[in-house]
Design a protein around this motif. Structure first.
Motif, PDB file in Angstrom:
ATOM      1  N   SER A  54       0.798  -1.325   0.040  1.00  0.00           N
ATOM      2  CA  SER A  54       0.097  -0.135   0.092  1.00  0.00           C
ATOM      3  C   SER A  54       0.830   1.259   0.210  1.00  0.00           C
ATOM      4  CB  SER A  54      -1.012   0.096   1.274  1.00  0.00           C
ATOM      5  OG  SER A  54      -0.243  -0.154   2.375  1.00  0.00           O
ATOM      6  N   ASP A  55       1.975   1.313   0.261  1.00  0.00           N
ATOM      7  CA  ASP A  55       2.911   2.439   0.425  1.00  0.00           C
ATOM      8  C   ASP A  55       4.214   2.227  -0.412  1.00  0.00           C
ATOM      9  OD1 ASP A  55       3.692   5.098   1.021  1.00  0.00           O
ATOM     10  OD2 ASP A  55       4.446   4.691   3.088  1.00  0.00           O
ATOM     11  N   PRO A  57       1.263   1.856  -3.611  1.00  0.00           N
ATOM     12  CA  PRO A  57       0.303   0.968  -4.035  1.00  0.00           C
ATOM     13  C   PRO A  57       1.127   0.448  -5.447  1.00  0.00           C
ATOM     14  CG  PRO A  57      -0.594   2.861  -4.334  1.00  0.00           C
ATOM     15  CD  PRO A  57       0.652   3.139  -3.670  1.00  0.00           C
TER      16      PRO A  57
END
Length: 249
Positions: A54-55, A57
């Motif tokens: 997600s970091d 994505p």
């Protein structure tokens, strides 16, 4: 009365022992963990790892590529199961293998069915209708990779063959150019065969058939003299114009 109870008790004891043994054997097999038929699905783990990032994505194109790679591995396993299952079933019937390997194959087959449904659902989540063609795309990519690997192995195979059998250079073929032809040069034509020489005139050698007058049964005065005196030189006689006109008519 005792003679009837003995066989009944014997049958009850036999069937009861068989039921107890079968239930115990099933419980033992249910608790037993079979060795997996296929190794760990590495491509599936990579896809889930990319999906959980997600970091930053993960881009959608990268997720699609990972999903196609996962489908390629599934296609490889499907082909292997189709090839191995009939052979293992035949060996199991002959008693050459145990039940562990066969049960492991059945467990892998069920797991693969669930995997195929999951991949199709993931593909439809990206593009509607992609789940019906993703395995076809994966099959084509798998064949393409096999062909590319074979092409890349050609130099190594050639070097191995030269080391084993020696290097034999191919003979050079020289092609002589055709002579130039000028546009004004006459085209040679095949010579026609000479016709057979016709014999000499009919009356020059004395072997010719009689003239038309002989065929008709009439002889001229000169021809009669020739017949009468064969030693005299034969001179052609000229027919009168009246006879020629009669013949033409």
């Amino acid at each position: 009365m005792a003679s009837v109870l003995v066989p009944v008790l014997y049958v009850l004891i036999v069937f009861g022992s068989l039921l107890i043994f079968s239930s115990f054997y099933r419980r033992k097999n249910a608790q037993k963990v079979f060795e997996p038929y296929f190794p760990q699905h590495h491509e599936r783990d990579v896809y889930f790892s990319l999906l959980q990032m997600s970091d930053p994505p993960t881009p959608e194109t990268l997720l699609k590529a990972a999903l196609v790679r996962r489908a390629m591995t599934d296609v490889t396993r499907i082909i292997r199961l189709r090839e191995d299952k009939p052979a293992l079933q035949n060996l199991l019937q002959k008693g050459s293998i145990g039940d562990d390997l066969w049960n492991s194959l059945l467990a892998a087959e069920k797991e693969l069915e669930a995997e195929i449904l999951e991949v199709a659902a993931e593909a439809n989540a990206y593009v509607e209708g992609w789940g019906s063609v993703i395995f076809q795309t994966a099959t084509e990519m798998m064949h393409n990779e096999k062909m590319r690997s074979l092409v890349e192995q050609i130099p190594a195979i050639r070097a191995e063959a030269e080391r084993k059998y020696g290097k034999h250079p191919l003979p050079k073929l020289t092609v002589e150019p055709a002579p130039p032809t000028s546009p004004t040069a006459p085209v040679s034509t095949p010579s026609t065969p000479a016709r057979p020489v016709t014999p000499v005139s009919a009356k020059s050698n004395g072997l010719a058939p009689p003239s038309a007058g002989a065929d008709s049964g009439t002889f001229s005065d000169s021809e009669r003299s020739d017949v009468a005196s064969p030693t005299s030189p034969r001179t052609p006689s000229k027919s009168s114009p009246s006879k020629k006109s009669k013949k033409r008519k």
